[in-house]
Design a protein around this motif. Structure first.
Motif: not given
Ligand code: URA
Length: 194
Positions: A152-171
């Motif tokens: 995957f040359k030339g592509i930048k990958f960036i992980p983020i937290l999944h919104p299903s997890y954020l549904l349980r994290q309200h702060s």
């Protein structure tokens, strides 16, 4: 021409019986967003709402994702091409198996090749593990760009937290998962759209 290829792949996916999930799906979930997007977002797998509507991220997690995209100034319709590691829903929303991911990977890789995104956002641990070191912890590496991934040359990958997890994290306090995710999305927008 290029997008014709995408339509052909979608037709192929509609007929796909490469893994057992074809037997329980109501709809294939191929993609959403823009074929001209510079950002591709890869989630885990369709849930019940996605399976019903044939579109990724349309349930509760999808609605929260939409809110974060709006706050970050990213247009879901114009700036993003949205897919999942699987095109079909795993029963009871269990995690995709290695076999299912392998069977579905050829379609995902073909989509990446045609869309040619500048950035791939790996949304959650399942998507992250499909491309980055399986030993990584998403809580440690989220918000970091990874380059020179083999194939995957030339592509930048960036992980983020999944919104299903954020549904349980309200702060929304500074440093909370929601705060970090918003900052990650703002950084992604800056990296690609400005
Ligand atoms: N979660 C995902 O990872 N993908 C979807 O499409 C919906 C929920």
């Amino acid at each position: 021409m290029t997008f014709e290829k995408l339509e052909n792949i979608e037709k192929e996916v509609q007929q796909c019986k490469s893994c057992p999930l074809f037997a329980t799906r109501n709809n294939v979930v191929f993609s959403d967003g823009s074929k001209n997007a510079k950002i591709m977002l890869i989630g885990e797998a369709p849930g019940a709402d996605e399976d019903k509507q044939g579109k990724p991220f349309v349930g509760r997690a999808g609605k929260l994702l939409n809110e974060f995209l709006i706050m970050a100034g990213i247009s879901r319709e114009e700036d993003l091409y949205i897919v999942n590691t699987l095109k079909c829903r795993p029963p009871e929303n269990r995690k995709p198996t290695k076999e299912e991911k392998n069977a579905c990977g050829k379609f995902l890789y073909a989509q990446i090749e045609i869309i040619k995104p500048k950035i791939i956002v790996l949304c959650g641990a399942t998507a992250m593990e499909s491309f980055l070191d399986k030993k990584f912890k998403i809580s440690k590496v989220r918000g970091q760009f990874f380059e020179n991934i083999e194939g995957f040359k030339g592509i930048k990958f960036i992980p983020i937290l999944h919104p299903s997890y954020l549904l349980r994290q309200h702060s929304t306090e500074i440093g909370s998962p929601r705060d970090l995710t918003l900052k990650d999305l703002i950084m992604i927008k800056k990296a690609v759209l400005e």
